[in-house]
Write a protein that holds these residues in place. Structure first.
Motif, short mmCIF file in Angstrom:
data_model
loop_
_atom_site.label_atom_id
_atom_site.label_comp_id
_atom_site.label_asym_id
_atom_site.label_seq_id
_atom_site.Cartn_x
_atom_site.Cartn_y
_atom_site.Cartn_z
N THR A 9 -42.04 -59.36 -20.74
CA THR A 9 -42.52 -58.80 -21.99
C THR A 9 -43.94 -58.31 -21.80
O THR A 9 -44.78 -59.00 -21.25
CB THR A 9 -42.49 -59.88 -23.11
N ALA A 10 -44.18 -57.09 -22.24
CA ALA A 10 -45.53 -56.52 -22.15
C ALA A 10 -46.13 -56.52 -23.55
O ALA A 10 -45.42 -56.31 -24.54
CB ALA A 10 -45.47 -55.11 -21.60
N TYR A 11 -47.41 -56.80 -23.63
CA TYR A 11 -48.08 -56.89 -24.92
C TYR A 11 -49.21 -55.87 -25.01
O TYR A 11 -49.97 -55.69 -24.06
CB TYR A 11 -48.71 -58.28 -25.12
N PHE A 12 -49.30 -55.24 -26.16
CA PHE A 12 -50.49 -54.48 -26.54
C PHE A 12 -51.30 -55.44 -27.39
O PHE A 12 -50.76 -56.10 -28.27
CB PHE A 12 -50.09 -53.24 -27.35
N TYR A 13 -52.59 -55.58 -27.10
CA TYR A 13 -53.40 -56.53 -27.84
C TYR A 13 -54.75 -55.94 -28.19
O TYR A 13 -55.22 -54.98 -27.57
CB TYR A 13 -53.58 -57.82 -27.04
N VAL A 14 -55.36 -56.53 -29.22
CA VAL A 14 -56.70 -56.12 -29.65
C VAL A 14 -57.56 -57.37 -29.76
O VAL A 14 -57.15 -58.37 -30.34
CB VAL A 14 -56.67 -55.39 -31.01
N LEU A 15 -58.75 -57.28 -29.17
CA LEU A 15 -59.74 -58.35 -29.28
C LEU A 15 -60.85 -57.91 -30.22
O LEU A 15 -61.21 -56.73 -30.25
CB LEU A 15 -60.36 -58.64 -27.91
N LEU A 16 -61.40 -58.85 -30.95
CA LEU A 16 -62.62 -58.62 -31.70
C LEU A 16 -63.73 -59.27 -30.90
O LEU A 16 -63.73 -60.49 -30.70
CB LEU A 16 -62.55 -59.22 -33.11
N CYS A 17 -64.65 -58.44 -30.42
CA CYS A 17 -65.75 -58.95 -29.60
C CYS A 17 -66.85 -59.52 -30.47
O CYS A 17 -66.93 -59.23 -31.67
CB CYS A 17 -66.29 -57.82 -28.72
N GLN A 18 -67.72 -60.31 -29.87
CA GLN A 18 -68.83 -60.94 -30.58
C GLN A 18 -69.72 -59.91 -31.28
O GLN A 18 -70.26 -60.18 -32.34
CB GLN A 18 -69.66 -61.78 -29.60
N ASP A 19 -69.85 -58.70 -30.70
CA ASP A 19 -70.67 -57.65 -31.31
C ASP A 19 -69.92 -56.85 -32.36
O ASP A 19 -70.36 -55.80 -32.80
CB ASP A 19 -71.26 -56.74 -30.23
N GLN A 20 -68.73 -57.35 -32.75
CA GLN A 20 -67.87 -56.76 -33.79
C GLN A 20 -67.16 -55.48 -33.34
O GLN A 20 -66.60 -54.76 -34.16
CB GLN A 20 -68.64 -56.51 -35.09
N SER A 21 -67.18 -55.19 -32.06
CA SER A 21 -66.42 -54.05 -31.54
C SER A 21 -65.01 -54.51 -31.21
O SER A 21 -64.74 -55.71 -31.09
CB SER A 21 -67.11 -53.47 -30.30
#
Length: 94
Positions: A9-21
């Motif tokens: 299974t492949a995942y597309f993911y999004v992180l919220l970085c500490q600098d809000q990016s």
């Protein structure tokens, strides 16, 4: 979920970085990839100390790496405002 299924299974993911990016990527192992990002050994973007720690805020599963990469590319083409709307829409569907 067994190991064989997790690796295919492949995942597309999004992180919220500490600098809000936002950081978007794809992987076959979300847990391992998040640890890499937060240890400074992930993508060049998340190696910047002011961006760590990063939090996983979104993930979508796909049956192929190609489909996950297409989702990542499409997300990266959006403006910040469009990305926020996309993430809010996906959250409300869960």
């Amino acid at each position: 979920m067994d190991n064989k299924m997790r690796e295919t299974t492949a995942y597309f993911y999004v992180l919220l970085c500490q600098d809000q990016s936002f950081y978007a990527g794809y992987t076959t192992n979300l847990e391992r990839r998040l640890k890499q990002h937060n240890s400074g050994k992930g993508a060049k973007y998340t190696r910047v100390p002011s961006r760590r720690p990063a939090s996983l805020i979104h993930a979508e599963a796909f049956s192929s790496k190609s489909d996950a990469m297409k989702a990542e590319y499409a997300f990266k083409q959006l403006t910040r405002n469009q990305k926020e709307k996309y993430l809010n829409l996906k959250e409300s569907c869960l």
